[in-house]
Structure formats: C-alpha cells, structure tokens
Design a protein around this motif. Sequence first.
Motif, PDB file in Angstrom:
ATOM      1  N   GLU A 176      74.118  20.588  49.001  1.00  0.00           N
ATOM      2  CA  GLU A 176      73.699  21.991  49.012  1.00  0.00           C
ATOM      3  C   GLU A 176      74.333  23.062  49.506  1.00  0.00           C
ATOM      4  OE1 GLU A 176      70.533  21.878  44.563  1.00  0.00           O
ATOM      5  OE2 GLU A 176      70.379  22.006  46.471  1.00  0.00           O
ATOM      6  N   GLU A 177      73.902  22.569  50.841  1.00  0.00           N
ATOM      7  CA  GLU A 177      73.580  23.716  51.855  1.00  0.00           C
ATOM      8  C   GLU A 177      74.852  23.486  52.527  1.00  0.00           C
ATOM      9  OE1 GLU A 177      73.746  26.760  55.094  1.00  0.00           O
ATOM     10  OE2 GLU A 177      72.143  25.900  53.006  1.00  0.00           O
ATOM     11  N   TYR A 178      75.902  22.421  52.815  1.00  0.00           N
ATOM     12  CA  TYR A 178      77.224  22.495  53.409  1.00  0.00           C
ATOM     13  C   TYR A 178      77.545  23.181  51.645  1.00  0.00           C
ATOM     14  CZ  TYR A 178      80.713  19.445  54.143  1.00  0.00           C
ATOM     15  OH  TYR A 178      82.465  19.202  54.586  1.00  0.00           O
ATOM     16  N   ALA A 190      76.490  23.111  58.503  1.00  0.00           N
ATOM     17  CA  ALA A 190      76.492  22.473  57.513  1.00  0.00           C
ATOM     18  C   ALA A 190      76.380  20.829  57.493  1.00  0.00           C
ATOM     19  CB  ALA A 190      76.684  23.079  56.455  1.00  0.00           C
ATOM     20  N   ALA A 216      77.729  25.314  49.837  1.00  0.00           N
ATOM     21  CA  ALA A 216      77.054  26.430  50.027  1.00  0.00           C
ATOM     22  C   ALA A 216      78.180  27.350  50.837  1.00  0.00           C
ATOM     23  CB  ALA A 216      75.809  26.855  50.395  1.00  0.00           C
ATOM     24  N   GLN A 217      77.946  26.250  52.398  1.00  0.00           N
ATOM     25  CA  GLN A 217      78.271  26.867  53.267  1.00  0.00           C
ATOM     26  C   GLN A 217      80.951  26.907  53.575  1.00  0.00           C
ATOM     27  OE1 GLN A 217      78.141  28.822  56.516  1.00  0.00           O
ATOM     28  NE2 GLN A 217      75.711  28.976  56.140  1.00  0.00           N
ATOM     29  N   GLN A 253      68.918  18.994  49.536  1.00  0.00           N
ATOM     30  CA  GLN A 253      69.364  20.732  49.922  1.00  0.00           C
ATOM     31  C   GLN A 253      70.011  20.248  51.130  1.00  0.00           C
ATOM     32  OE1 GLN A 253      64.893  21.197  50.895  1.00  0.00           O
ATOM     33  NE2 GLN A 253      64.442  21.889  48.451  1.00  0.00           N
TER      34      GLN A 253
END
Length: 293
Positions: A211-213, A281, A215-216, A208
């Motif tokens: 994935e956050e990285y 991130a 997304a950013q 996760q």
Amino acid sequence: MSPQSRSPRLVVDPALPESISSVLRSAPETLRAVRMGDIPSARGPDPAKLFPTAAFLILIWALTSLSGMLMTLVLILVLTGLRRLTADPTARRERRRLRTAVDHASRFVLPEDLDADCGTLLRRAQDATETVLDSRVNRAGLLDTIDNAVTLPDQIWQIATRLVRLSSMRAEHRRIVPGTPPPEVAEAFSPYSKALEAAARSLTRRVQALEEYAAQVRRADEVYHSYRQLEQLSERAPQYEELIADTVGDELAVPHLRELTAQAQRIRDLFAESMEGARRAAGHLLRAEGPGR
C-alpha cells in the motif's frame, strides 16, 4: 466503498500458462464446485450399452467373418466420434472447465478460502496492485525499479496462498480450542495463539508495504500530469521568452524569465522526488517478502 466491505477477487497462480489461467478465470462457479468437492465422477463405459454392443459384434463375426466384425467395430467407433464432435459445445466447454479446475485445484484462491480478516487483507493488496498497474507512470515505463507486471501478480499470489493457510489454521485452532481455556492451563495454549498472531502481523506488514508503494506511485502520478504539461511548454520556451522581451521593458523581462525557469525547475524537482519515493517504496516492498518466499 472500503476494502472491508468488498470481497477479494479470484487469484490465479501467475505461473500458469495463459491458456489455463483464462479457463480458470472464466468459470468461478466451477471452481467453487470443485473446492466444495461437488465433482461428477469420471464417465466410463456404460454397461447397459457395452454388453449389447459386444453381443452384436460377436453375432456379426458369426454371420460373416472376423474382417466383417472389425469393419463393423470401426463403423461404430467412427459414429461415436462424430456424435462427440457434434455434441453441445456448451457442455464440452463446461467439461473442459471442470477438468482444468480439478487438475489445478491448488493453483487458485477463492474468496471463500479466506476468513473475514484475511479476505480484507487480500482485497487491500489487490487494490494497491491495481493502483500501481493502472498508473500513468507505470504505463509510461517510468517505474523501472521492479517489473510490476511480473512482480506484483507474484506478490498477490504469495500473499493469497499464505492467507489461505492462515485462515485454515485459525479455523482449525477454533475447532480444537473453541473457548477460553481455564486460567491454570491457559499458558500452555499461548504459543499457538501467538504463532497465529505473528503470522497475521507479518502478512499485514507485507500488505502495508504494498500500500505504501501504491501511495507513492499515486503521488508520482499526480505530479506526472503537470510534468508532461511542463515538458510541452518547455519546447515553446523561446516563444515565451521572445513574447516577454517584446512586450515588457528589459528591466522587467529578466525577472520574468528567471521566474519561468525557476517554476519549471520546481516541477521537475517535485516529479523527481516523487519518483524517487516510489522507487524507495518498491525496494521496501521487495524486502518485505522475507525469507519465506
């Protein structure tokens, strides 16, 4: 197509030299054969040929001399070497792949090494990594918090190897405890089940974070295109200012110029904000590695 419906890709230890990893990547079927234990035994001397050859050399020695036998032996070795050099190149390549796969059997992870849940997690991690590496901001060298080309493949390798271990231990747990234990002894089995669940949660959090990285980075990528367009227009700002001054009255020119400057600054601020989000991130991703790296 969602990661749940797609298999993960082959993962090769990024620490391997390119000459070895390229061979492993080119032969997934060979890797599967090695993993399944379908490995041909090493070819040794063929007794059916060894003994007649030895007898032939002894006969040459008896009929000529030791030097004659040695010359014959050298000739046999030369002919054998030439035969190997002229052998089928496809067969030679396959032998090389097999040898490399056997020697580095612990340095790659196949989709078959993972259970369904772990396979899904690995695919999610791979998709997130691909998003970052293929982004325009990454190719432009703007994601300077971490070296993505080195760090992300290493992240995928760490995640993949730990998912393999988790899959293996889950399978072992199911073999030992195939059903639900009786209520009066269920508590004794609980710590083992909880250990597997804790490991799965930890790996999920790590994916996760990746994935956050991604997304950013995706958000920064979307703004980057507009930012580049704005930079090109900024180089022509004097021409736009002159156009406004020449075509509208002074009382209207100043508000137009202020709006031009304000809009440009908003885009710059938005891009800076998106890049800062990507850097934060990245920091979270590195911290998510934990002490077991």
